[in-house]
Each structure stands twice: as structure tokens, then as C-alpha cells.
Scaffold this active site. Sequence first.
Site, PDB file in Angstrom:
ATOM      1  CG  ASP A   1       5.064  -2.920  -5.629  1.00  0.00           C
ATOM      2  OD1 ASP A   1       5.682  -3.966  -5.865  1.00  0.00           O
ATOM      3  OD2 ASP A   1       5.585  -1.943  -5.065  1.00  0.00           O
ATOM      4  CG  ASN A   2       7.381  -0.371  -8.420  1.00  0.00           C
ATOM      5  OD1 ASN A   2       6.631   0.376  -7.798  1.00  0.00           O
ATOM      6  ND2 ASN A   2       8.503  -0.826  -7.915  1.00  0.00           N
TER       7      ASN A   2
ATOM      8  N   GLY B   1       0.840  -1.192   0.000  1.00  0.00           N
ATOM      9  CA  GLY B   1       0.000   0.000   0.000  1.00  0.00           C
ATOM     10  C   GLY B   1       0.871   1.235   0.000  1.00  0.00           C
TER      11      GLY B   1
ATOM     12  CG  ASP C   1      10.523   8.402   7.616  1.00  0.00           C
ATOM     13  OD1 ASP C   1      10.093   8.051   6.499  1.00  0.00           O
ATOM     14  OD2 ASP C   1      11.621   8.964   7.781  1.00  0.00           O
ATOM     15  N   GLY C   2       7.234   7.497   6.437  1.00  0.00           N
ATOM     16  CA  GLY C   2       6.312   8.150   5.505  1.00  0.00           C
ATOM     17  C   GLY C   2       6.882   9.364   4.803  1.00  0.00           C
TER      18      GLY C   2
END
Length: 488
Positions: A253-254, A91, A126-127
Site C-alpha cells: 500500500d506504500n 484504506g 482516531d484519524g
Amino acid sequence: MTKNNETGWNLDNSYTTLPQSFYTEIPPTPVSSPELVKLNHSLAISLGLTPEELKKEAEIAIFAGNALPEGAHPLAQAYAGHQFGHFNMLGDGRALLIGEQITPSGERFDIQLKGSGPTPYSRRGDGRAALGPMLREYIISEAMYALDIPTTRSLAVVTTGEPTYRETKLPGAILTRVASSHIRVGTFQYAAARGSIEDLKSLADYTIKRHYPEIESHENQYTALLQEVIKRQASLIAKWQLVGFIHGVMNTDNITISGETIDYGPCAFMDNYDQGTVFSSIDTQGRYAYGNQPYMAAWDLARLAESLIPILHEDEEEALKIAQDEISKFSVQYEKQWFLGMKKKLGLFSNEEQAHSLIEQLLKMMEKYKADYTNTFRSLTLDAIENTALFESPEFKEWYKLWQSRLDRQEQSKENAYEMMKNNNPSIIPRNHRVEEALEAAVTNDDYSVMEKLLEALSNPYAYSTDQEEYCIPPAPTNRPYRTFCGT
């Protein structure tokens, strides 16, 4: 859909019509002191946005995630993926889709903030994002666009005023990414893994409506969807190979359903022609090496076909047969596109066997003599045979005679042949050492002039301008071997 007339934001949120399992609604995490360091004026205008307005403090706050434009509906998308062959539920771990911009011509583009803070999918991350990798994505994605290769694009980069910690302390940044959509092979894997056929159908129906409306009335629209994605990916990978682009992380996912290149983490362009070229520091086995890219694309598309099996046909055996039949067509489609492109690179108009032979012989010699991929074709295009090991070799001189003889025998003139070559052989690519120079100046010295000059040169790769010549020089031995990192 809400229109902000001053800036031009015209956002819709069609992704929220999907079942809620496909996303999590979450706001961006604010940053302390955002500063706009790069804005893509031409892209902004094409999106219906006003560049001068986007430079104002209120709009910079939007690029930083400190504010939202009218009509925004921020969400993190859920998806799965085979990462180097291993399946994981994934995600958006550091990105948020804030909405879909509807352009004046009626086109729809995702507006995504990359580095906007943690999400439920961050998996202890950490986003956040560092400035270097975000500027790198800006440079490479815009270079790909100029090369006429389908790609996501970069609208803006802002610094956050906050550090990001990786191996060292780095300046933080947020990239505004623009894409036809962020639906991936991994999105379909996610739906299939959850086991709800209704959710899988919802995703497929949404994807068809958004990207392939022409197949909505097809007798078996889900088979047609698979066919269309295979067709677009075959074309995309051929275009990568033709310019020597190495993605580096072709996980499922890419791989986009739209057929756009996405995720410019460990990518790079090949210097010396070598089928085994790998740049990514994490690709220790060479899974995603230059020569493997077509095979890995087929592998990834097979995972898409697997995910679609529950809706391809009510009989599982028949569905499996459909999936296998369609996947088997990828290699034929890819080879056709690649061969067509290679013929153009050599000014060959015919489809005869000698064209195959000329192409194969040249590539073998290029690999043997470690010839620079881009500059070899550039020199042939200019008919300027330089003093390199390849061009000085007896076998090349023999090949050159055969090639020239072939050009002479074509119905089309030599002038037409060389013009076609010029339109298909870029004189300039984002050389890895040049990209690093630009990033070093920007990140370390706060000097963006090197990057601006590079971007200007890369914006017209088929111009063959004397202004570009300094960017055509291959890296010195001290700049090799080059290694890339994903920046996550």
C-alpha cells in the site's frame, strides 16, 4: 472543475469516475483552533496557488479541514496491502483526498489532507496525526525532491489546537500532501480481491489515462502498464539506494503506480554504510533493511502482476507467463540504473568490467570500516581524503591509486569526472539527528527556526556550500542506534 481566481484553487475530481467501491465520500472532521506553521511557497506557486492568499484565515481553515475550497469533493480511498507480508483490506484511515488541482500548465495533482479525522477505514484509529511526524514528512519529502528523487510533496502543515494521544499526549496537526496520484499497488490488490474484472479494468484504464496515456493505443495496454510501473519502480529504488535512503515500510500500500516515494513514517538516511541497516522500530526481522529494498520492490511488484492476471490475457496460463516474464525484468532494470548511478558517483564514464570492480571493492571496504556513506563520496568528490579508518587503510590507498589511474585514462577530463561526481554525490542529506533537533525545537519549544535553517540547507544538496558543512557531521555515538516510528 471549478476555479477560485483569488487563491488559485482549480479542482477536478476524476477519481469519482471510478466505481464507488473504490472510495467513500466523507467530509473532514473540523478542529478547534487551526494555526498555519509551515507553507511551501515554491510548491504553492507551481500548483497555481497564491502563497499570500493561502496564509489567510479562510485558507488555513481549508488546510485544517474546517472548510473546503470551491470544487472540492472529499473522499477516503479504499485499497488493500501486504503489510510485512500479511494481506489486509485497508484504506485511508486518517486522510482525505479533497480534489485534484489542475496547474496552469495542465498537470494534475492530488491534494490530500493527512490527519483530517476518522473514516470508514480507520480500523479503530482516531484519524488524527501528531505534529512531529507531519513536520518530519515535510522535511524528508522536500529533501527527497531536492535530491531529484520522485516523491509526494508537502504543501502545508497546520496545528489543530487539539491533543493527539499515542504513547503520550502530543500536539495534533494536519499535513497537506501533494501527489501525482495516490493509486497504489494495494489499490489494484483491492480491486482484484473484490473479484470484479470490470472494476479492475476500470481502475487500470483510469490509471493508464492519468499516468501513462502514451500506452493507451498499445496492443495489450495492461501488459504495457505493468512494464511501465516496473520501469519506474526500478529507477526509483536505484535512486533510493544511491543516496542511502531507507524507506522502512515497503508494504504494497506504500508502492505508488506513479513511481513516487510515498509515506515517510519510519524512513531514515543511512550513516555508516551497512547493507543490513534498519531504522524502523517495527521492522524487527529486517524485512525492509537497506540491502533488501530492491528485493522487496520486486516482491511488491509481483503482487501487482498477480492482481492484473485476470486482464493480462484471457487464458490464465498465458496471463501468468506474461506476469512472470515481466517481473523477471525488474532486477535487470534495477541493476542497470544502480550501476549507472554508481559510475556517476565515482566519475566513471565507461561501462567496462573495471568499473564494476572499483565499485564493489569500495563498497566492501566501506562496510568493513563502517565508513559514513554520504561523506565517503563527498570526500572523494572534493578529493579531500580525511583521517578516517577507511581512508587510512592500506587497501583503500591501493584502491585509490587504481581509481585515479582509471580517471586519468578516460577520454573525458578529470575536471569533467569530478563535475559529474559533484552532480551525483549530495554533500548534505537530512541527517537523522539533525531532523530530530529540528522537530524537538518545533514541537517542544514552538521554535521553527531550526527547521527553517535545515530546510534551507537541504534545498540545494549538490551545492557544496560552506554554509552546509555543519550538517555534514555524522551523529555522535550517543545519537546511535537511531530508531524511527511510523507515527500512526
